[in-house]
Scaffold this motif. Structure first.
Motif, mmCIF file in Angstrom:
data_model
loop_
_atom_site.group_PDB
_atom_site.id
_atom_site.type_symbol
_atom_site.label_atom_id
_atom_site.label_comp_id
_atom_site.label_asym_id
_atom_site.label_seq_id
_atom_site.Cartn_x
_atom_site.Cartn_y
_atom_site.Cartn_z
ATOM 1 N N ILE A 112 75.976 19.837 32.938
ATOM 2 C CA ILE A 112 77.183 19.968 32.116
ATOM 3 C C ILE A 112 78.432 19.591 32.908
ATOM 4 O O ILE A 112 79.317 18.895 32.420
ATOM 5 C CB ILE A 112 77.306 21.406 31.568
ATOM 6 C CG1 ILE A 112 76.257 21.648 30.467
ATOM 7 C CG2 ILE A 112 78.712 21.675 31.025
ATOM 8 C CD1 ILE A 112 76.077 23.102 30.093
ATOM 9 N N PHE A 113 78.483 20.036 34.171
ATOM 10 C CA PHE A 113 79.660 19.790 35.005
ATOM 11 C C PHE A 113 79.488 18.577 35.922
ATOM 12 O O PHE A 113 80.285 18.376 36.849
ATOM 13 C CB PHE A 113 79.998 21.041 35.809
ATOM 14 C CG PHE A 113 80.505 22.177 34.960
ATOM 15 C CD1 PHE A 113 81.770 22.135 34.400
ATOM 16 C CD2 PHE A 113 79.702 23.269 34.690
ATOM 17 C CE1 PHE A 113 82.231 23.173 33.599
ATOM 18 C CE2 PHE A 113 80.159 24.314 33.891
ATOM 19 C CZ PHE A 113 81.427 24.257 33.345
ATOM 20 N N ASP A 114 78.431 17.788 35.664
ATOM 21 C CA ASP A 114 78.193 16.552 36.416
ATOM 22 C C ASP A 114 78.077 16.776 37.920
ATOM 23 O O ASP A 114 78.463 15.907 38.719
ATOM 24 C CB ASP A 114 79.300 15.520 36.129
ATOM 25 C CG ASP A 114 79.279 15.037 34.687
ATOM 26 O OD1 ASP A 114 78.173 14.812 34.158
ATOM 27 O OD2 ASP A 114 80.358 14.888 34.086
ATOM 28 N N SER A 115 77.556 17.929 38.307
ATOM 29 C CA SER A 115 77.335 18.178 39.726
ATOM 30 C C SER A 115 75.886 17.900 40.129
ATOM 31 O O SER A 115 75.537 17.995 41.307
ATOM 32 C CB SER A 115 77.714 19.615 40.082
ATOM 33 O OG SER A 115 76.934 20.547 39.344
ATOM 34 N N LEU A 116 75.048 17.573 39.160
ATOM 35 C CA LEU A 116 73.665 17.164 39.410
ATOM 36 C C LEU A 116 73.417 15.841 38.702
ATOM 37 O O LEU A 116 73.942 15.622 37.606
ATOM 38 C CB LEU A 116 72.676 18.210 38.866
ATOM 39 C CG LEU A 116 72.525 19.531 39.625
ATOM 40 C CD1 LEU A 116 71.589 20.458 38.855
ATOM 41 C CD2 LEU A 116 71.991 19.293 41.028
ATOM 42 N N PRO A 117 72.620 14.953 39.304
ATOM 43 C CA PRO A 117 72.297 13.688 38.625
ATOM 44 C C PRO A 117 71.458 13.937 37.383
ATOM 45 O O PRO A 117 70.655 14.870 37.338
ATOM 46 C CB PRO A 117 71.515 12.910 39.687
ATOM 47 C CG PRO A 117 70.973 13.949 40.614
ATOM 48 C CD PRO A 117 71.975 15.064 40.627
ATOM 49 N N LYS A 118 71.656 13.105 36.349
ATOM 50 C CA LYS A 118 70.909 13.305 35.101
ATOM 51 C C LYS A 118 70.468 11.977 34.496
ATOM 52 O O LYS A 118 70.713 11.699 33.329
ATOM 53 C CB LYS A 118 71.727 14.126 34.107
ATOM 54 C CG LYS A 118 73.167 13.670 33.907
ATOM 55 C CD LYS A 118 73.894 14.601 32.955
ATOM 56 C CE LYS A 118 75.363 14.231 32.830
ATOM 57 N NZ LYS A 118 76.097 15.153 31.956
ATOM 58 N N ALA A 119 69.810 11.181 35.316
ATOM 59 C CA ALA A 119 69.123 9.990 34.813
ATOM 60 C C ALA A 119 67.775 10.439 34.255
ATOM 61 O O ALA A 119 67.400 11.612 34.369
ATOM 62 C CB ALA A 119 68.949 8.965 35.925
ATOM 63 N N GLY A 120 67.034 9.502 33.652
ATOM 64 C CA GLY A 120 65.780 9.859 32.980
ATOM 65 C C GLY A 120 64.822 10.657 33.825
ATOM 66 O O GLY A 120 64.311 11.700 33.396
ATOM 67 N N GLN A 121 64.573 10.227 35.055
ATOM 68 C CA GLN A 121 63.608 10.894 35.918
ATOM 69 C C GLN A 121 64.093 12.265 36.371
ATOM 70 O O GLN A 121 63.289 13.165 36.650
ATOM 71 C CB GLN A 121 63.306 10.018 37.143
ATOM 72 C CG GLN A 121 62.172 10.527 38.022
ATOM 73 C CD GLN A 121 60.850 10.663 37.267
ATOM 74 O OE1 GLN A 121 60.495 9.809 36.452
ATOM 75 N NE2 GLN A 121 60.128 11.750 37.521
ATOM 76 N N ASP A 122 65.414 12.447 36.423
ATOM 77 C CA ASP A 122 65.962 13.725 36.872
ATOM 78 C C ASP A 122 65.549 14.866 35.947
ATOM 79 O O ASP A 122 65.335 15.986 36.402
ATOM 80 C CB ASP A 122 67.493 13.653 36.957
ATOM 81 C CG ASP A 122 67.958 12.654 38.006
ATOM 82 O OD1 ASP A 122 67.376 12.650 39.105
ATOM 83 O OD2 ASP A 122 68.876 11.873 37.719
#
Length: 202
Positions: free
Chosen positions: A174-184
């Motif tokens: 939500i806060f963009d502090s973790l990567p969130k591509a498909g594999q993530d």
């Protein structure tokens, strides 16, 4: 026939308002937006929102309860399967993470405006939130009774740690502090279960 069409149209308008509210709450925050913002986003008259909902609070309550009840039912269905507890927890984690993947705005609203809002909506819906912990705790407790998990960790604590880990990962997205591509997303499902079950395994 006319009544059925009227009911369908009413349901469609109500859904339109709810979907608009998700976007507004996610973008502006629940407390800083107005009912008129929801009406503008939905492209409907201001008064129409009040035709379906008594207040902005009721809109948020409805959004939360709709999604939370779906999750509770998903947990019950998973728990009814004749599979190991680790597989059940994988399925539950997968359901919640896929819910974020499918509708990140709605999950943001639920987490930021309800489950983490201890002094407002979180307190209002505490019993409903606790129901999810209790269902997960039952999965752990039965696994302990079957010898699958160690017994020196309370099922309730394990359930809260499990759900807390998922919610913290969602918060990171939500806060963009973790990567969130498909594999993530897939990695998160695996790592959450490995982390929690690794501490519970015999």
């Amino acid at each position: 026939m006319a009544t059925a069409r009227s009911s369908a149209a009413a349901a469609e308008k109500r859904r339109l308002i709810l979907d608009a509210a998700v976007r507004v709450f996610a973008r502006q925050g629940f407390h800083t937006c107005r009912v008129s913002d929801i009406a503008d986003e939905a492209g409907v008259a201001y008064g129409l929102v009040y035709h379906y909902f008594r207040s902005k609070d009721e809109v948020l309550d409805t959004l939360f309860l709709e999604r939370w009840n779906v999750m509770l039912e998903a947990i019950r269905q998973v728990d009814s399967q004749d599979i190991l507890a680790r597989k059940k927890l994988e399925a539950i984690a997968g359901f919640i993470i896929d819910s974020y993947r499918h509708d990140p705005d709605l999950m943001k609203v639920i987490i930021v405006e309800v489950t983490r809002a201890a002094n407002s909506f979180g307190q209002t819906h505490l019993a409903k939130i606790t129901e999810a912990y209790n269902l997960i705790a039952q999965v752990v407790e039965r696994a302990q009774e079957a010898g699958e998990f160690r017994t020196d960790i309370s099922p309730q604590f394990a359930a809260m740690a499990f759900y807390g880990a998922i919610e913290q990962v969602l918060t990171g997205w939500i806060f963009d502090s973790l990567p969130k591509a498909g594999q993530d997303f897939d990695d998160a499902k695996r790592l959450i279960v490995e982390t929690i079950c690794g501490g519970l395994d015999q």
